[in-house]
Scaffold this active site. Structure first.
Site, PDB file in Angstrom:
ATOM      1  N   TYR A 124       0.812  -1.217   0.000  1.00  0.00           N
ATOM      2  CA  TYR A 124       0.000   0.000   0.000  1.00  0.00           C
ATOM      3  C   TYR A 124       0.848   1.271   0.000  1.00  0.00           C
ATOM      4  CZ  TYR A 124      -4.436  -2.470   0.809  1.00  0.00           C
ATOM      5  OH  TYR A 124      -5.562  -3.265   0.679  1.00  0.00           O
ATOM      6  N   LYS A 191       3.476 -13.905   5.997  1.00  0.00           N
ATOM      7  CA  LYS A 191       3.672 -14.922   4.962  1.00  0.00           C
ATOM      8  C   LYS A 191       5.176 -15.131   4.771  1.00  0.00           C
ATOM      9  CE  LYS A 191       1.873 -17.758   1.872  1.00  0.00           C
ATOM     10  NZ  LYS A 191       1.148 -18.972   2.284  1.00  0.00           N
ATOM     11  N   ASP A 225      -2.706 -17.131   5.431  1.00  0.00           N
ATOM     12  CA  ASP A 225      -3.779 -17.937   4.869  1.00  0.00           C
ATOM     13  C   ASP A 225      -4.373 -18.877   5.912  1.00  0.00           C
ATOM     14  OD1 ASP A 225      -1.126 -18.801   4.559  1.00  0.00           O
ATOM     15  OD2 ASP A 225      -1.647 -20.304   3.063  1.00  0.00           O
ATOM     16  N   ASP A 249      -5.602  -4.984   6.242  1.00  0.00           N
ATOM     17  CA  ASP A 249      -6.804  -4.487   5.576  1.00  0.00           C
ATOM     18  C   ASP A 249      -7.773  -5.627   5.315  1.00  0.00           C
ATOM     19  OD1 ASP A 249      -8.556  -2.767   4.347  1.00  0.00           O
ATOM     20  OD2 ASP A 249      -7.431  -2.617   2.480  1.00  0.00           O
TER      21      ASP A 249
END
Length: 362
Positions: A124, A191, A225, A249
């Protein structure tokens, strides 16, 4: 002594839900001096600017703002006002509680989570290179030369910066927030198994900061995930999540879904000694002026503001008043009703009025 607060009504339903929140704050008895300024569509018409410098100057002066949702025209080259405010004021921490309230339609109950999202970097950050441009093709060639990886020549490129300093700042903010708000566990979401030098750095720094709080706050790690699955299956196993920008987000919206939607999801963007409080939902322009919009998220954001101002008793009373009105299910907007077409549904200001009555009885 009165607190001075910048008030930004916003666009669409913004002025209506902000008015409802303002009335509720004033009904707590806490003295507030409001400094009202405009940003967004009305400002664009009046000044040609979505985010005038005067808005930022007001927030810098007052240190606290209550802001309604502001629309960003899609595909017209306008910068997001929300992102612009966060970047200009260094509001690096996005705080989004997700809490169940009896009377809200949801497949879950007894949810009580806080999402702490890093606001300043990650994908972002807006470092992008458009497909087809010469500089993009040159960048692709340089990346291929440095990494021995092939990139399709018709690609767009986004850069994902994750820094040690910003990671440490947000994780430390999360642990301090946990201490101040009686949270027992912080879970760092990442991740790092795939993105070893960006998410890997975030996780490494998270572990370093967690060691400073050992014995006071429990620390866990979760791959993003898997975290999504765990939140759907076992959301009560989690307390406070700290995440890089993009994951924060996405998961904050997931958590809003657990509690019944964005209509009851408050938010805050906080920096060093400065904060802006706003509902997570958008401006919903089709409901503008209809006195129909659910004001709960905005009112709960105002309760977060009162807590930030160290008016904790007033913040608790306001949240409890909201909780009582929702649980009764009478003076609530259409989206709380079993039948959204219920003619007995309350309007925006009528629901605020019911909350104010509860405050006056407290």
């Amino acid at each position: 002594m009165a607190h001075r607060v910048t008030l930004i009504p916003g666009d669409g339903i913004g002025p209506e839900v902000v008015l409802a929140a303002k009335r509720c704050v004033e009904a707590t008895g806490i003295a507030i001096e409001w400094d009202e300024v405009i940003a967004g569509a009305d400002s664009l018409k009046a000044t040609g600017e979505l985010l005038p410098e005067g808005v930022l100057a007001s927030i810098r002066k007052n240190k606290v703002a209550l802001k309604g949702p502001i629309i960003t025209p899609i595909g017209e080259g306008f910068r997001s006002v929300n992102v612009g405010i966060r970047q200009a004021l260094g509001l690096y921490a996005c705080v989004r509680p997700a809490k169940s309230y009896p009377g809200v339609k949801s497949n879950y109950k007894d949810i009580d989570l806080v999402i702490i999202r890093e606001n300043s970097e990650d994908l972002y950050a807006g470092i992008e290179f458009e497909e087809g441009l010469e500089e993009t093709r040159e960048l692709i060639k340089k990346i291929e030369a440095m990494s021995n990886n092939k990139i399709r020549p018709d690609s767009g490129i986004s850069i994902k910066p994750i820094s040690r300093s910003a990671s440490r700042r947000i994780v430390k903010f999360a642990f301090e927030y946990a201490l101040k708000h009686n949270r027992k566990k912080v879970t760092a979401v990442h991740k790092a198994n795939i993105m070893k030098f960006t998410d890997g750095l975030f996780l490494k720094v998270g572990r370093e900061v967690a060691a400073e709080y050992e014995g006071r706050i429990k620390f866990e790690e979760a791959i993003v995930d898997n975290m999504c699955m765990q939140l759907v299956q076992k959301p009560r196993n989690y307390d406070l999540l700290v995440l890089p920008n993009l994951y924060g987000d996405i998961l904050s919206d997931l958590c809003a879904g657990l509690i019944g939607g964005l209509g009851i999801a408050p938010g805050a963007n906080i920096g060093d000694g400065i904060a802006v409080f706003e509902a997570v939902h958008g401006s919903a322009p089709k409901y503008k002026g209809l006195n129909k919009a659910n004001p709960t998220a905005m009112i709960l954001s105002a309760a977060l503001m009162l807590d930030y101002l160290n008016e904790k008793e007033a913040a608790a009373r306001l949240e409890n008043a909201v909780k009582e009105v929702i649980s009764e299910g009478i003076n609530v907007t259409y989206d709380f009703k079993p039948n959204p077409n219920d003619p007995q549904a309350a309007g925006t200001q009528e629901m605020a009025g019911a909350i104010i009555k509860k405050l006056n009885k407290a």
